[in-house]
Design an enzyme around this catalytic site. Sequence first.
Site, PDB file in Angstrom:
ATOM      1  CG  HIS A 144      -1.669   0.967   1.663  1.00  0.00           C
ATOM      2  ND1 HIS A 144      -2.989   1.241   0.827  1.00  0.00           N
ATOM      3  CD2 HIS A 144      -1.661   2.750   2.189  1.00  0.00           C
ATOM      4  CE1 HIS A 144      -3.724   2.506   1.448  1.00  0.00           C
ATOM      5  NE2 HIS A 144      -2.393   3.443   2.052  1.00  0.00           N
ATOM      6  CD  GLU A 145       2.143   2.807   3.533  1.00  0.00           C
ATOM      7  OE1 GLU A 145       1.873   4.556   3.776  1.00  0.00           O
ATOM      8  OE2 GLU A 145       1.203   3.032   4.250  1.00  0.00           O
ATOM      9  CG  HIS A 148      -0.034   5.708  -0.432  1.00  0.00           C
ATOM     10  ND1 HIS A 148      -0.580   6.887  -0.921  1.00  0.00           N
ATOM     11  CD2 HIS A 148      -0.272   5.681   0.473  1.00  0.00           C
ATOM     12  CE1 HIS A 148      -2.210   6.843  -0.178  1.00  0.00           C
ATOM     13  NE2 HIS A 148      -1.834   6.286   1.123  1.00  0.00           N
TER      14      HIS A 148
END
Length: 292
Positions: A144-145, A148
């Site tokens: 998820h990071e 980003h």
Amino acid sequence: MKRIALFLLTNVAVVVVLGIVASLLGVNRYLTANGLNLGALLGFAFIMGFGGAIISLLMSKPIAKMSMGVTIINAPRNGDEAWIVETVRAFSEKAGIQMPEVGIYEGEPNAFATGAFKNSALVAVSTGLLQGMTREEVEAVIGHEVAHVANGDMVTMALIQGVMNTFVVFLSRVIGYAVDSFLRRNDENSSGPGIGYMITTIVLDIVLGFLAAIIVAWFSRQREFRADAGAAQLMGRKQPMINALHRLGGMRPGAMPQSLQAMGITGNIGKLFSSHPPIEERVAALQNSQSA
């Protein structure tokens, strides 16, 4: 979900300080020398607005390291750190970005990504996340990071913040000029902006800045859905991210500064100002997505 305190507070502070400095340098006198020069004011607002957002963006990584007490993993000290580094490396290669700095910090379950450029970013996870989740779930959070970073979310949010800043600076000075003109309507000897102008613009820079944060937070929530889908794509399946979200829903997420909240994994603030959607909405969106 870590961001309704630092990027916003840093940004508002920078805009207010730049506004005060501009006043001390006589910029406001130039803008109001022959009535309010709206064209010049718009240019000034653009420079101030995007200047504040860009400065906040450039400061994001060093502020994150300092405020969160992040230890950069240059040489892994144990198996967990080695696994984190290799996981970030694998996802970075798959996402087509350069390897970010990887960090770890003491705290309750959370993680974040930050940095002005996607090829020189920082991905950090908390010790609480490692202790409270399975490796597959932590892997999903790391994905998820990295998503980003690959999506360029920090730059996107800075550009959105710059647009909002421009409106804030412009409107605060138009209203400040109107208030100052009303207060000094019977003073024929007055010239240039008075104390009413300065006080009104400072107050409105702060108040309108927080109202603008509601709009910025809405955009941030949309980026979270994309990052969840990105994690599913990086892992090749969506269930680990769904499991991680369910796990986070039952945890007490670690508090983070505002500038990091939009790039974190979970949040704990009012819905209007929240940089992350509710967990149940994220799970539903991921289940209904075409990812993996």
